[in-house]
Scaffold this active site. Structure first.
Site, PDB file in Angstrom:
ATOM      1  N   ASP A   9      36.233  38.434  34.310  1.00  0.00           N
ATOM      2  CA  ASP A   9      36.553  39.755  34.825  1.00  0.00           C
ATOM      3  C   ASP A   9      37.918  40.133  34.241  1.00  0.00           C
ATOM      4  O   ASP A   9      38.626  39.281  33.689  1.00  0.00           O
ATOM      5  CB  ASP A   9      36.592  39.700  36.354  1.00  0.00           C
ATOM      6  CG  ASP A   9      36.985  41.021  36.977  1.00  0.00           C
ATOM      7  OD1 ASP A   9      36.412  42.053  36.586  1.00  0.00           O
ATOM      8  OD2 ASP A   9      37.880  41.016  37.843  1.00  0.00           O
ATOM      9  N   ASP A  11      40.522  43.263  35.528  1.00  0.00           N
ATOM     10  CA  ASP A  11      41.536  43.645  36.515  1.00  0.00           C
ATOM     11  C   ASP A  11      41.524  42.677  37.694  1.00  0.00           C
ATOM     12  O   ASP A  11      40.482  42.437  38.301  1.00  0.00           O
ATOM     13  CB  ASP A  11      41.271  45.063  37.031  1.00  0.00           C
ATOM     14  CG  ASP A  11      41.364  46.108  35.931  1.00  0.00           C
ATOM     15  OD1 ASP A  11      42.372  46.110  35.216  1.00  0.00           O
ATOM     16  OD2 ASP A  11      40.417  46.906  35.785  1.00  0.00           O
ATOM     17  N   ASP A 167      37.778  37.658  40.541  1.00  0.00           N
ATOM     18  CA  ASP A 167      38.533  37.671  41.797  1.00  0.00           C
ATOM     19  C   ASP A 167      37.813  38.362  42.942  1.00  0.00           C
ATOM     20  O   ASP A 167      38.372  38.481  44.029  1.00  0.00           O
ATOM     21  CB  ASP A 167      39.883  38.366  41.582  1.00  0.00           C
ATOM     22  CG  ASP A 167      39.713  39.853  41.300  1.00  0.00           C
ATOM     23  OD1 ASP A 167      39.040  40.194  40.307  1.00  0.00           O
ATOM     24  OD2 ASP A 167      40.232  40.677  42.075  1.00  0.00           O
TER      25      ASP A 167
END
Length: 217
Positions: A9, A11, A167
């Site tokens: 991922d 951001d 995240d």
């Protein structure tokens, strides 16, 4: 577990971009005469793509308003893509270590692909990745497994040979649905609760590389 590919991922995982995203959101809101949002509030809106972000930030508005808001957000963010954004500690070293170990790498984000490429270019990591996908690259975005399955197919690896590192619950669920092992990154925007279903949990990039390199040995 044999690891041949690492799917990251962007951001909240590789890049702390919250400051620039917040500025772009507040530029958009000011254009509509709306009050600005603090970074912690914007943080809660990140993860499902730019259109969802501006729709939720705007609160109310027609589809035309949302389209205009999206255009304002993307234009501002494009022009200020890395004013405040930075790689998380250890990310640069981890990417080089993984590349030297022969692990192939891709980015799978829900951020617009063009914005992904801009920030990665600005931070000097775009060449580390064979494939860069955004929320508008395929017909579906995470938590759908489709982006992960398309990427592993392009890389020529099986799902069980790949690891999704992210995240948020979008990353965890996409990995689970695709049959891809997941590593939840505790430093990102999603929070501990969103990572409860991850196969592994890391509190630093050193932890990420330890898991990946152990699996590639």
């Amino acid at each position: 577990m044999t690891v041949r590919a690492a799917l990251f991922d962007l951001d909240g995982t590789l890049v702390d971009s919250l400051g620039d995203i917040t500025d772009a959101v507040n530029h958009m809101l000011a254009s509509f005469g709306r009050p600005s949002l603090a970074a912690p509030s914007v943080r809660q809106l990140v993860g499902k793509g730019a259109r969802d972000l501006v729709r939720r930030a705007l609160g109310t508005g027609s589809q035309d308003d949302i389209t205009r808001a999206l255009d304002l957000f993307v234009a501002y963010n494009s022009n200020h893509i890395a004013d405040k954004s930075a790689l998380y500690p250890g990310a640069w070293e981890a990417l080089h270590q993984l590349a030297e170990s022969g692990i192939r790498m891709a980015v799978i984000s829900n951020k617009n692909e063009a914005l992904c490429r801009l920030v990665m270019e600005a931070l000097g990591i775009v060449r580390q990745f064979e494939i860069i996908c955004g929320g508008d690259t395929f017909s579906e975005m995470k938590p759908s497994p489709l982006p992960l399955l398309r990427v592993v197919e392009r890389l020529g690896v099986a799902p069980h040979e790949a690891v999704m590192i992210g995240d948020s619950i979008n990353d965890v669920q996409a990995g689970q649905r695709a049959g891809v092992t997941t590593i939840g990154c505790a430093w990102g925007y999603g929070g501990e609760k969103e990572l409860t279903g991850a196969d592994h949990r890391a509190v630093s990039f050193r932890g990420v590389t330890a898991i990946l390199l152990k699996g590639s040995a």
